[in-house]
Design a protein around this motif. Structure first.
Motif, PDB file in Angstrom:
ATOM      1  N   GLN A  21     -59.759 -53.705 -30.268  1.00 55.25           N
ATOM      2  CA  GLN A  21     -59.082 -52.607 -29.582  1.00 55.25           C
ATOM      3  C   GLN A  21     -57.587 -52.806 -29.748  1.00 55.25           C
ATOM      4  O   GLN A  21     -57.060 -53.896 -29.503  1.00 55.25           O
ATOM      5  CB  GLN A  21     -59.463 -52.604 -28.104  1.00 55.25           C
ATOM      6  CG  GLN A  21     -59.010 -51.374 -27.366  1.00 55.25           C
ATOM      7  CD  GLN A  21     -59.509 -51.386 -25.935  1.00 55.25           C
ATOM      8  OE1 GLN A  21     -59.035 -52.174 -25.137  1.00 55.25           O
ATOM      9  NE2 GLN A  21     -60.458 -50.524 -25.638  1.00 55.25           N
ATOM     10  N   LEU A  22     -56.931 -51.776 -30.183  1.00 53.99           N
ATOM     11  CA  LEU A  22     -55.487 -51.801 -30.365  1.00 53.99           C
ATOM     12  C   LEU A  22     -54.863 -51.126 -29.148  1.00 53.99           C
ATOM     13  O   LEU A  22     -55.239 -50.006 -28.796  1.00 53.99           O
ATOM     14  CB  LEU A  22     -55.120 -51.067 -31.648  1.00 53.99           C
ATOM     15  CG  LEU A  22     -53.678 -51.074 -32.094  1.00 53.99           C
ATOM     16  CD1 LEU A  22     -53.143 -52.489 -32.249  1.00 53.99           C
ATOM     17  CD2 LEU A  22     -53.537 -50.329 -33.410  1.00 53.99           C
ATOM     18  N   ALA A  23     -53.954 -51.838 -28.493  1.00 55.72           N
ATOM     19  CA  ALA A  23     -53.322 -51.315 -27.281  1.00 55.72           C
ATOM     20  C   ALA A  23     -51.853 -51.029 -27.547  1.00 55.72           C
ATOM     21  O   ALA A  23     -51.101 -51.932 -27.913  1.00 55.72           O
ATOM     22  CB  ALA A  23     -53.469 -52.318 -26.141  1.00 55.72           C
ATOM     23  N   ARG A  24     -51.454 -49.768 -27.388  1.00 56.00           N
ATOM     24  CA  ARG A  24     -50.043 -49.389 -27.520  1.00 56.00           C
ATOM     25  C   ARG A  24     -49.368 -49.704 -26.195  1.00 56.00           C
ATOM     26  O   ARG A  24     -49.772 -49.212 -25.153  1.00 56.00           O
ATOM     27  CB  ARG A  24     -49.938 -47.911 -27.847  1.00 56.00           C
ATOM     28  CG  ARG A  24     -48.571 -47.244 -27.771  1.00 56.00           C
ATOM     29  CD  ARG A  24     -47.423 -47.803 -28.592  1.00 56.00           C
ATOM     30  NE  ARG A  24     -47.666 -48.390 -29.849  1.00 56.00           N
ATOM     31  CZ  ARG A  24     -47.451 -47.855 -31.052  1.00 56.00           C
ATOM     32  NH1 ARG A  24     -46.987 -46.641 -31.143  1.00 56.00           N
ATOM     33  NH2 ARG A  24     -47.673 -48.536 -32.149  1.00 56.00           N
ATOM     34  N   GLY A  28     -44.102 -53.130 -21.938  1.00 51.49           N
ATOM     35  CA  GLY A  28     -45.094 -54.098 -21.481  1.00 51.49           C
ATOM     36  C   GLY A  28     -46.315 -53.508 -20.799  1.00 51.49           C
ATOM     37  O   GLY A  28     -47.210 -54.234 -20.379  1.00 51.49           O
ATOM     38  N   VAL A  29     -46.370 -52.187 -20.678  1.00 45.71           N
ATOM     39  CA  VAL A  29     -47.490 -51.520 -20.012  1.00 45.71           C
ATOM     40  C   VAL A  29     -48.330 -50.799 -21.065  1.00 45.71           C
ATOM     41  O   VAL A  29     -47.795 -50.068 -21.906  1.00 45.71           O
ATOM     42  CB  VAL A  29     -46.978 -50.496 -18.961  1.00 45.71           C
ATOM     43  CG1 VAL A  29     -48.132 -49.757 -18.313  1.00 45.71           C
ATOM     44  CG2 VAL A  29     -46.133 -51.204 -17.922  1.00 45.71           C
ATOM     45  N   VAL A  30     -49.659 -50.989 -21.007  1.00 44.06           N
ATOM     46  CA  VAL A  30     -50.551 -50.327 -21.964  1.00 44.06           C
ATOM     47  C   VAL A  30     -50.569 -48.832 -21.679  1.00 44.06           C
ATOM     48  O   VAL A  30     -50.877 -48.395 -20.581  1.00 44.06           O
ATOM     49  CB  VAL A  30     -51.988 -50.903 -21.890  1.00 44.06           C
ATOM     50  CG1 VAL A  30     -52.925 -50.119 -22.787  1.00 44.06           C
ATOM     51  CG2 VAL A  30     -51.989 -52.378 -22.277  1.00 44.06           C
ATOM     52  N   ALA A  97     -50.647 -54.880 -28.573  1.00 41.34           N
ATOM     53  CA  ALA A  97     -51.574 -56.009 -28.435  1.00 41.34           C
ATOM     54  C   ALA A  97     -52.908 -55.638 -29.051  1.00 41.34           C
ATOM     55  O   ALA A  97     -53.217 -54.454 -29.238  1.00 41.34           O
ATOM     56  CB  ALA A  97     -51.756 -56.368 -26.965  1.00 41.34           C
ATOM     57  N   ILE A  98     -53.698 -56.666 -29.361  1.00 36.79           N
ATOM     58  CA  ILE A  98     -55.068 -56.464 -29.836  1.00 36.79           C
ATOM     59  C   ILE A  98     -55.996 -57.162 -28.850  1.00 36.79           C
ATOM     60  O   ILE A  98     -55.764 -58.322 -28.487  1.00 36.79           O
ATOM     61  CB  ILE A  98     -55.256 -57.001 -31.261  1.00 36.79           C
ATOM     62  CG1 ILE A  98     -54.485 -56.118 -32.227  1.00 36.79           C
ATOM     63  CG2 ILE A  98     -56.734 -57.078 -31.623  1.00 36.79           C
ATOM     64  CD1 ILE A  98     -54.821 -56.257 -33.675  1.00 36.79           C
ATOM     65  N   ILE A  99     -57.020 -56.447 -28.414  1.00 35.11           N
ATOM     66  CA  ILE A  99     -58.032 -57.014 -27.535  1.00 35.11           C
ATOM     67  C   ILE A  99     -59.260 -57.266 -28.401  1.00 35.11           C
ATOM     68  O   ILE A  99     -59.788 -56.348 -29.034  1.00 35.11           O
ATOM     69  CB  ILE A  99     -58.358 -56.077 -26.355  1.00 35.11           C
ATOM     70  CG1 ILE A  99     -57.134 -55.886 -25.453  1.00 35.11           C
ATOM     71  CG2 ILE A  99     -59.500 -56.649 -25.529  1.00 35.11           C
ATOM     72  CD1 ILE A  99     -56.253 -54.771 -25.794  1.00 35.11           C
TER      73      ILE A  99
END
Length: 128
Positions: A21-24, A28-30, A97-99
């Protein structure tokens, strides 16, 4: 007509990929999450303190899924002949970030691999 390099990568992702999962993130907040398929390779483990280790991974993504799913907030990509205008390629950045594999991983570097002026592969180095 689809680029042959992208077609091969898309096939390998279908056969051997795993969910990521790619988080934009903005400040600092998704703000947006995108479910993708990636090829994940572990390339190093660092010992931090005592028995605590941190793994380093290489995540390979296809531009096909990013285009289809419209990852928001395009980051301008640079090639030898100049800069591709924002919006042409929706690339992740080190602020995102990547989950995967049970947790959020920090993006350390994003590399877009080109065939001519077309992105055919995205390589992301992550830590976590």
């Amino acid at each position: 007509m689809k680029n042959a390099h992208v077609a091969r990568l898309d096939r390998q992702l279908r056969l051997h990929g795993e969910p990521v999962q790619l988080a934009r993130k903005v400040s600092g907040v998704v703000r947006h999450r995108l479910n993708l398929t990636g090829i994940v390779k572990t390339f190093a483990a660092e010992q931090l303190i005592g028995a605590i280790t941190q793994n380093n991974y290489l995540v390979i993504l296809s531009p096909t899924e990013l285009r289809k799913k419209a990852f928001p907030g395009a980051v301008p990509a640079t090639i030898a002949s100049g800069t591709i205008p924002p919006g042409d390629e929706n690339l992740p950045s080190t602020a995102d970030a990547i989950i995967m594999r049970g947790g959020e991983k920090a993006i350390g570097q994003v590399s877009a691999i080109y065939d001519g002026d077309q992105v055919v592969r995205i390589e992301i180095k992550v830590t976590g």
